[in-house]
Each structure stands twice: as structure tokens, then as C-alpha cells.
Design a protein around this motif. Structure first.
Motif, PDB file in Angstrom:
ATOM      1  N   ALA A  71       0.831  -1.203   0.000  1.00  0.00           N
ATOM      2  CA  ALA A  71       0.000   0.000   0.000  1.00  0.00           C
ATOM      3  C   ALA A  71       0.866   1.253   0.000  1.00  0.00           C
ATOM      4  CB  ALA A  71      -0.935  -0.006   1.208  1.00  0.00           C
ATOM      5  N   LEU A  72       1.894   1.260   0.813  1.00  0.00           N
ATOM      6  CA  LEU A  72       2.769   2.430   0.876  1.00  0.00           C
ATOM      7  C   LEU A  72       3.531   2.613  -0.432  1.00  0.00           C
ATOM      8  CD1 LEU A  72       4.076   2.118   4.543  1.00  0.00           C
ATOM      9  CD2 LEU A  72       2.224   3.551   3.657  1.00  0.00           C
ATOM     10  N   GLU A  73       3.920   1.493  -1.077  1.00  0.00           N
ATOM     11  CA  GLU A  73       4.572   1.586  -2.384  1.00  0.00           C
ATOM     12  C   GLU A  73       3.652   2.272  -3.394  1.00  0.00           C
ATOM     13  OE1 GLU A  73       5.657  -2.287  -3.682  1.00  0.00           O
ATOM     14  OE2 GLU A  73       7.679  -2.189  -2.826  1.00  0.00           O
ATOM     15  N   ARG A  74       2.355   2.000  -3.287  1.00  0.00           N
ATOM     16  CA  ARG A  74       1.376   2.583  -4.205  1.00  0.00           C
ATOM     17  C   ARG A  74       0.845   3.926  -3.696  1.00  0.00           C
ATOM     18  NH1 ARG A  74      -2.274  -2.486  -6.568  1.00  0.00           N
ATOM     19  NH2 ARG A  74      -0.503  -3.755  -7.258  1.00  0.00           N
ATOM     20  N   GLN A  75       1.488   4.440  -2.675  1.00  0.00           N
ATOM     21  CA  GLN A  75       1.139   5.739  -2.096  1.00  0.00           C
ATOM     22  C   GLN A  75      -0.296   5.763  -1.570  1.00  0.00           C
ATOM     23  OE1 GLN A  75       2.212   8.549  -5.231  1.00  0.00           O
ATOM     24  NE2 GLN A  75       4.291   8.670  -4.446  1.00  0.00           N
ATOM     25  N   ILE A  76      -0.707   4.631  -0.991  1.00  0.00           N
ATOM     26  CA  ILE A  76      -2.005   4.543  -0.316  1.00  0.00           C
ATOM     27  C   ILE A  76      -1.729   4.495   1.185  1.00  0.00           C
ATOM     28  CG2 ILE A  76      -4.068   3.137   0.059  1.00  0.00           C
ATOM     29  CD1 ILE A  76      -3.717   2.065  -2.789  1.00  0.00           C
ATOM     30  N   PRO A  77      -2.120   5.482   1.947  1.00  0.00           N
ATOM     31  CA  PRO A  77      -1.866   5.470   3.391  1.00  0.00           C
ATOM     32  C   PRO A  77      -2.518   4.250   4.045  1.00  0.00           C
ATOM     33  CG  PRO A  77      -2.588   7.643   2.671  1.00  0.00           C
ATOM     34  CD  PRO A  77      -2.806   6.725   1.515  1.00  0.00           C
ATOM     35  N   ALA A  78      -1.778   3.608   4.935  1.00  0.00           N
ATOM     36  CA  ALA A  78      -2.279   2.429   5.641  1.00  0.00           C
ATOM     37  C   ALA A  78      -1.573   2.328   6.980  1.00  0.00           C
ATOM     38  CB  ALA A  78      -2.038   1.166   4.816  1.00  0.00           C
ATOM     39  N   SER A  79      -2.275   1.784   7.966  1.00  0.00           N
ATOM     40  CA  SER A  79      -1.680   1.645   9.296  1.00  0.00           C
ATOM     41  C   SER A  79      -2.296   0.458  10.015  1.00  0.00           C
ATOM     42  CB  SER A  79      -1.888   2.929  10.125  1.00  0.00           C
ATOM     43  OG  SER A  79      -3.263   3.236  10.232  1.00  0.00           O
ATOM     44  N   ARG A  80      -1.456  -0.219  10.817  1.00  0.00           N
ATOM     45  CA  ARG A  80      -1.914  -1.369  11.581  1.00  0.00           C
ATOM     46  C   ARG A  80      -2.828  -0.931  12.709  1.00  0.00           C
ATOM     47  NH1 ARG A  80       1.892  -5.767  11.080  1.00  0.00           N
ATOM     48  NH2 ARG A  80       0.902  -6.773  12.864  1.00  0.00           N
ATOM     49  N   LEU A  81      -3.914  -1.665  12.905  1.00  0.00           N
ATOM     50  CA  LEU A  81      -4.750  -1.462  14.074  1.00  0.00           C
ATOM     51  C   LEU A  81      -4.120  -2.170  15.266  1.00  0.00           C
ATOM     52  CD1 LEU A  81      -8.344  -1.985  12.596  1.00  0.00           C
ATOM     53  CD2 LEU A  81      -7.075   0.144  12.917  1.00  0.00           C
ATOM     54  N   LYS A  82      -4.431  -1.688  16.464  1.00  0.00           N
ATOM     55  CA  LYS A  82      -3.849  -2.264  17.675  1.00  0.00           C
ATOM     56  C   LYS A  82      -4.638  -3.494  18.108  1.00  0.00           C
ATOM     57  CE  LYS A  82      -1.976   2.161  19.222  1.00  0.00           C
ATOM     58  NZ  LYS A  82      -1.989   3.209  20.273  1.00  0.00           N
ATOM     59  N   LEU A  83      -4.729  -4.447  17.201  1.00  0.00           N
ATOM     60  CA  LEU A  83      -5.427  -5.708  17.457  1.00  0.00           C
ATOM     61  C   LEU A  83      -4.562  -6.835  16.923  1.00  0.00           C
ATOM     62  CD1 LEU A  83      -9.008  -4.686  16.278  1.00  0.00           C
ATOM     63  CD2 LEU A  83      -8.320  -5.102  18.641  1.00  0.00           C
ATOM     64  N   ASP A  84      -4.373  -7.873  17.718  1.00  0.00           N
ATOM     65  CA  ASP A  84      -3.547  -8.994  17.265  1.00  0.00           C
ATOM     66  C   ASP A  84      -4.406 -10.235  17.051  1.00  0.00           C
ATOM     67  OD1 ASP A  84      -4.170  -9.477  19.884  1.00  0.00           O
ATOM     68  OD2 ASP A  84      -2.142  -9.995  20.522  1.00  0.00           O
ATOM     69  N   LEU A  85      -5.536 -10.040  16.371  1.00  0.00           N
ATOM     70  CA  LEU A  85      -6.472 -11.138  16.145  1.00  0.00           C
ATOM     71  C   LEU A  85      -7.145 -10.976  14.794  1.00  0.00           C
ATOM     72  CD1 LEU A  85      -9.260  -9.438  16.747  1.00  0.00           C
ATOM     73  CD2 LEU A  85      -8.733  -9.993  19.112  1.00  0.00           C
ATOM     74  N   LEU A  86      -7.829 -12.055  14.386  1.00  0.00           N
ATOM     75  CA  LEU A  86      -8.634 -12.006  13.177  1.00  0.00           C
ATOM     76  C   LEU A  86     -10.048 -11.561  13.529  1.00  0.00           C
ATOM     77  CD1 LEU A  86      -7.748 -15.343  11.323  1.00  0.00           C
ATOM     78  CD2 LEU A  86      -6.881 -13.061  10.837  1.00  0.00           C
ATOM     79  N   ALA A  87     -10.693 -10.893  12.597  1.00  0.00           N
ATOM     80  CA  ALA A  87     -12.101 -10.537  12.738  1.00  0.00           C
ATOM     81  C   ALA A  87     -12.677 -10.364  11.345  1.00  0.00           C
ATOM     82  CB  ALA A  87     -12.269  -9.256  13.551  1.00  0.00           C
ATOM     83  N   HIS A  88     -13.947 -10.683  11.185  1.00  0.00           N
ATOM     84  CA  HIS A  88     -14.600 -10.589   9.881  1.00  0.00           C
ATOM     85  C   HIS A  88     -13.769 -11.331   8.831  1.00  0.00           C
ATOM     86  CE1 HIS A  88     -17.338  -7.684  11.622  1.00  0.00           C
ATOM     87  NE2 HIS A  88     -16.302  -7.001  12.082  1.00  0.00           N
ATOM     88  N   HIS A  89     -13.435 -12.579   9.152  1.00  0.00           N
ATOM     89  CA  HIS A  89     -12.546 -13.348   8.286  1.00  0.00           C
ATOM     90  C   HIS A  89     -13.135 -14.743   8.043  1.00  0.00           C
ATOM     91  CE1 HIS A  89      -8.937 -15.304   6.755  1.00  0.00           C
ATOM     92  NE2 HIS A  89      -8.383 -14.104   6.650  1.00  0.00           N
ATOM     93  N   PRO A  90     -13.127 -15.219   6.793  1.00  0.00           N
ATOM     94  CA  PRO A  90     -13.759 -16.518   6.488  1.00  0.00           C
ATOM     95  C   PRO A  90     -13.121 -17.700   7.203  1.00  0.00           C
ATOM     96  CG  PRO A  90     -12.555 -15.649   4.583  1.00  0.00           C
ATOM     97  CD  PRO A  90     -12.641 -14.536   5.573  1.00  0.00           C
ATOM     98  N   ASP A  91     -11.871 -17.584   7.647  1.00  0.00           N
ATOM     99  CA  ASP A  91     -11.250 -18.691   8.376  1.00  0.00           C
ATOM    100  C   ASP A  91     -11.904 -18.952   9.727  1.00  0.00           C
ATOM    101  OD1 ASP A  91      -9.511 -19.093   6.320  1.00  0.00           O
ATOM    102  OD2 ASP A  91      -7.716 -18.381   7.369  1.00  0.00           O
TER     103      ASP A  91
END
Length: 304
Positions: free
Chosen positions: A161-181
Motif C-alpha cells: 500500500a505504501l509503495e502505491r502511495q495509499i496510506p495504511a496503518s496497523r490497528l492495535k489488534l492482534d487477532l482475526l475478525a470478519h474473516h472466512p477462516d
């Protein structure tokens, strides 16, 4: 107003003891309440129970002052608090459901990335990382999405994302959510909810995952769907919120308020978080077009 909040904290503190968690009511209502980091470092489930309790307590305080809302917009983990407010769950059962969901989620480690781009551009990023276990978790507004997946894959997506100049940042969560797994976990959660007393909402509840709830029978599967299906807030918001409405975010943050204002046409609605707005008047607010409007209450975003 304070009594409504104190009664809520007393009820959920009893559930905390049942669940082997530290009671949070006294500290949250005290002069130096714990911050998010302190709650996150406590026993698993403590932070989620605290967020649930604050949402329900704030709703009760607002209702005591402003009267009942027209409807609820329920988003992710906040669906539990919204269903309590709508009469589908009592407070103690809602707290137990929140604790159970927190334990289920804690078993699935991962990461989540906030992408400052719309659904189309975020989907293009995901297509560039096939087979990495990444999934679109949330469409928050026309310019913001969240991706969920394994931590290493999220790190790679952030770099792209940063390479494509799209701002992105990690959320302070170390889990999956809204995920098909999480499909097996969602089925287990749904089975657990079959043993919980659920009632048809007394006030319309618009789920950002499931749309408008119309019957009691939809609730167990709807709550379980929040583990595996994405939040699609803009479409549900446009269906739920009418012109000149006053939207109150009932939680500790302001992200939903921002999402509402970015999604709705300029000037069409007023949106506030009473806890974060120093100038918020604790009296019936006036709609943006000058007419009196019943406040529409929004449950907290939770994990989204």
C-alpha cells in the motif's frame, strides 16, 4: 444519569466475577479510569467487557435525558450492546455474550490493517497478494477499509500500500475478525447463542453486517456472521439514517462519527459522540435542518 451508569457497571461486574475477570466498574467510574492499553494488557476479555459496559451505560444515560432513539446502527462487536439497548438481550446476558465472543476471538491470532482507500482500490491491493489469507473485513466509508489476515501477510500488504502511495496503518489488534477462516468458530458461537434468551428488537436495529433485523430468529446467526462476514457500513447507513437525523455514537471513540459524516451528503445529518464532544448539550439536540429530531443511537464499533 449517573445512577443509570452505576447500575449497569454493577450488573456487568457480577458477570465479570462469574467469568473470572477483574471487575471494571469501580475503576471506570473513578477519577483515573484505565486507558485502552491497560485494559488490553489485562485478562483476555476485560477490554471487550469494558467497551460493552461503557456503551450500554452511556446509552442508558442518554435515554434518561433524551428519551428513546428512533433506531440503532449496530457495528461489529457493538452489535451486542445495540441488541441490549433494543431489548433483545438483558444486560447480564449481553455481558456474558461479550465475554464468550472475546474468548473465541482470542484463539485466532492475526492482524488488521486500516487502508485509507475505497473498496475498489483496497480490493485491487488484495488481488496483488493472492493466496496469503487476506480478506476484506470492513468497508467503513467511501475512503476507508480494513483488511484482516495473518500478521506476516498484513505486513506485506502494508508495504505494498505504501509503495502505491495509499496510506495504511496497523490497528492495535492482534487477532482475526470478519474473516472466512473463522467459520467453525462462528458456528460454535451460533450454537452457544441458541441457549441465550433472545427477543425480537423493540426498536429497529440495522446491522452493518446483516442489514435490518426483522425477527428474533435472525439474531443468533446474525451475531455469528460478524466473525466471518465483512462490515459494509455505507450501504446500511444510507438505509438506516434519514435526512436531518441526529446520530449519536455510543462508545469511547469517534471513528463511527467520522465514517457517518464521510458517507452522508454534506449537511444532511448531525453526528456526535457525547463522550468526546465537550460542547455536546445533554438535552434533545436539533436536527441539521432546524426541525426537532429524535436522536438515532449508534452502538460502538468494537473490533472494526
Amino acid at each position: 444519569m449517573y445512577d443509570a451508569m452505576r447500575e449497569t457497571f454493577e450488573a456487568t461486574d457480577e458477570v465479570a466475577l462469574e467469568e473470572g475477570l477483574p471487575p471494571v466498574g469501580g475503576s471506570l467510574l473513578g477519577p483515573t479510569p484505565p486507558n485502552g492499553r491497560q485494559l488490553a494488557e489485562a485478562t483476555a476479555g476485560t477490554a471487550q467487557l469494558a467497551h460493552f459496559t461503557v456503551s450500554v451505560a452511556l446509552y442508558r444515560a442518554l435515554r434518561a435525558v433524551l428519551g428513546p432513539p428512533d433506531r440503532f446502527l449496530a457495528v461489529s462487536f457493538g452489535e451486542i450492546a445495540a441488541l441490549v439497548a433494543a431489548g433483545s438481550l438483558d444486560v447480564c446476558d449481553g455481558a456474558r455474550v461479550a465475554c464468550r465472543l472475546a474468548r473465541y476471538m482470542a484463539a485466532h491470532r492475526g492482524a488488521m490493517l486500516l487502508v485509507h482507500a475505497g473498496e475498489r482500490d483496497t480490493t485491487e491491493l488484495l488481488r496483488a497478494r493472492p493466496g496469503t489469507g487476506l480478506a476484506l473485513a470492513c468497508v467503513n466509508d467511501p475512503s476507508e477499509c480494513v483488511v484482516s489476515g495473518p500478521a506476516a501477510a498484513i505486513a506485506g500488504l502494508e508495504h505494498l500500500a505504501l509503495e502505491r502511495q495509499i496510506p495504511a496503518s496497523r490497528l492495535k489488534l492482534d487477532l482475526l475478525a470478519h474473516h472466512p477462516d473463522l467459520s467453525d468458530t462462528a458456528d460454535a458461537f451460533c450454537s452457544y447463542l441458541q441457549g441465550v434468551t433472545l427477543r425480537r428488537p423493540a426498536v429497529p436495529v440495522h446491522s452493518a453486517v446483516n442489514g435490518l433485523y426483522t425477527s428474533r430468529d435472525e439474531l443468533a446467526r446474525g451475531l455469528a456472521n460478524c466473525l466471518v462476514l465483512p462490515v459494509r457500513l455505507p450501504s446500511v447507513l444510507l438505509d438506516a439514517v434519514t435526512s436531518s437525523a441526529v446520530v449519536l455514537e455510543v462508545g469511547t471513540g469517534e471513528s463511527l462519527t467520522r465514517n457517518v459524516l464521510r458517507t452522508m451528503p454534506d449537511g444532511q445529518v448531525a453526528a456526535y459522540n457525547p463522550l468526546r464532544t465537550a460542547s455536546f448539550a445533554w438535552e434533545a439536540p436539533t436536527g441539521v435542518q432546524g426541525g426537532q429530531s429524535s436522536p438515532q443511537s449508534m452502538a460502538e464499533r468494537g473490533t472494526s
